[in-house]
Design an enzyme around this catalytic site. Structure first.
Site, PDB file in Angstrom:
ATOM      1  N   SER A  44       0.789  -1.236   0.000  1.00 37.92           N
ATOM      2  CA  SER A  44       0.000   0.000   0.000  1.00 37.92           C
ATOM      3  C   SER A  44       0.822   1.287   0.000  1.00 37.92           C
ATOM      4  O   SER A  44       0.295   2.346  -0.337  1.00 37.92           O
ATOM      5  CB  SER A  44      -0.951   0.010   1.204  1.00 37.92           C
ATOM      6  OG  SER A  44      -0.227   0.170   2.413  1.00 37.92           O
ATOM      7  N   LYS A  92       0.040   4.948   6.502  1.00 34.99           N
ATOM      8  CA  LYS A  92      -0.383   5.748   5.350  1.00 34.99           C
ATOM      9  C   LYS A  92       0.256   7.130   5.435  1.00 34.99           C
ATOM     10  O   LYS A  92       0.893   7.481   6.419  1.00 34.99           O
ATOM     11  CB  LYS A  92      -1.914   5.915   5.317  1.00 34.99           C
ATOM     12  CG  LYS A  92      -2.726   4.641   5.416  1.00 34.99           C
ATOM     13  CD  LYS A  92      -2.615   3.761   4.196  1.00 34.99           C
ATOM     14  CE  LYS A  92      -3.451   2.484   4.354  1.00 34.99           C
ATOM     15  NZ  LYS A  92      -3.141   1.494   3.308  1.00 34.99           N
TER      16      LYS A  92
END
Length: 214
Positions: A44, A92
């Site tokens: 990710s 993230k």
């Protein structure tokens, strides 16, 4: 008369358990409150972070301030974000903070924050250098106070704010994370040594204006 050569080794062995105990306590305190290592399990955040990279996370910094745009953070993911209940910690990049207006996309296919387009050079690119789109889905959202809009650098492989905004009926609360759930800031890749680097904030975030009060 005391034999100093005999005394010193005996003293060392008596003190050794105390020294080991202190070392263990210091290590536990540092891990709990100051620094912690995290393993990257997914795609990710490619190419910024690769699978099996290890990062060092500062757990103390957000006790003194809120997360800033552009920082890479580790956070406890909401239950609704998890495909597997055991997937607790996510990593993230912060794209926007409370009050920011985030839109995808402008006429050049760029995400804007408070009207300023982001030059996202960190987004995933394949071996030929072809970069992913900032987002294949459109969105227009104002981030609620005390919350963060976060996205993975490999957008098509990231279950992030963009993904959960669309998944949860465009609900800003479901699409964002609470600042209280942030574990800390990932600031360095330390393993493998061949990829060691600082995780600095991209310059494009320096140009984002403060949100307009409503």
């Amino acid at each position: 008369m005391i034999d100093e050569q005999t005394k010193r080794p005996n003293t060392f062995w008596r003190e050794l358990p105390v020294l080991l105990g202190v070392a263990i306590i210091v290590a536990v305190v540092v891990r709990a409150f100051v620094l912690q290592t995290f393993y990257i399990p997914s795609e990710s955040m490619e190419n910024t972070l690769l699978i099996r990279d290890r990062v060092l996370v500062n757990k103390l910094v957000y006790d003194f301030r809120s997360p800033h745009r552009g920082e890479v953070i580790v956070f406890e993911a909401p239950d609704s974000w998890r495909n597997d209940p055991s997937e607790e910690d996510f990593i993230k990049r912060v794209i926007a903070t409370g009050g920011d207006h985030v839109v995808c996309c402008d006429d050049k296919q760029r995400i804007t924050v408070n009207g300023k387009a982001l030059d996202e050079t960190y987004i995933y690119a394949d071996e030929s250098g072809l970069q992913d789109l900032p987002s294949e889905e459109q969105f227009d959202v104002t981030v609620p106070a005390g919350r963060l809009w976060v996205m993975g650098d490999h957008r098509s492989r990231s279950g992030d704010s963009r993904y959960n905004f669309l998944r949860h009926n465009k609900d800003p609360m479901q699409a964002t994370i609470s600042e209280d759930d942030v574990v800390g800031r990932a600031f360095v890749v330390f393993w493998p040594f061949s990829r060691a680097k600082w995780l600095s904030v991209p310059e494009t975030f320096d140009k984002v204006p403060a949100p307009t009060a409503k």
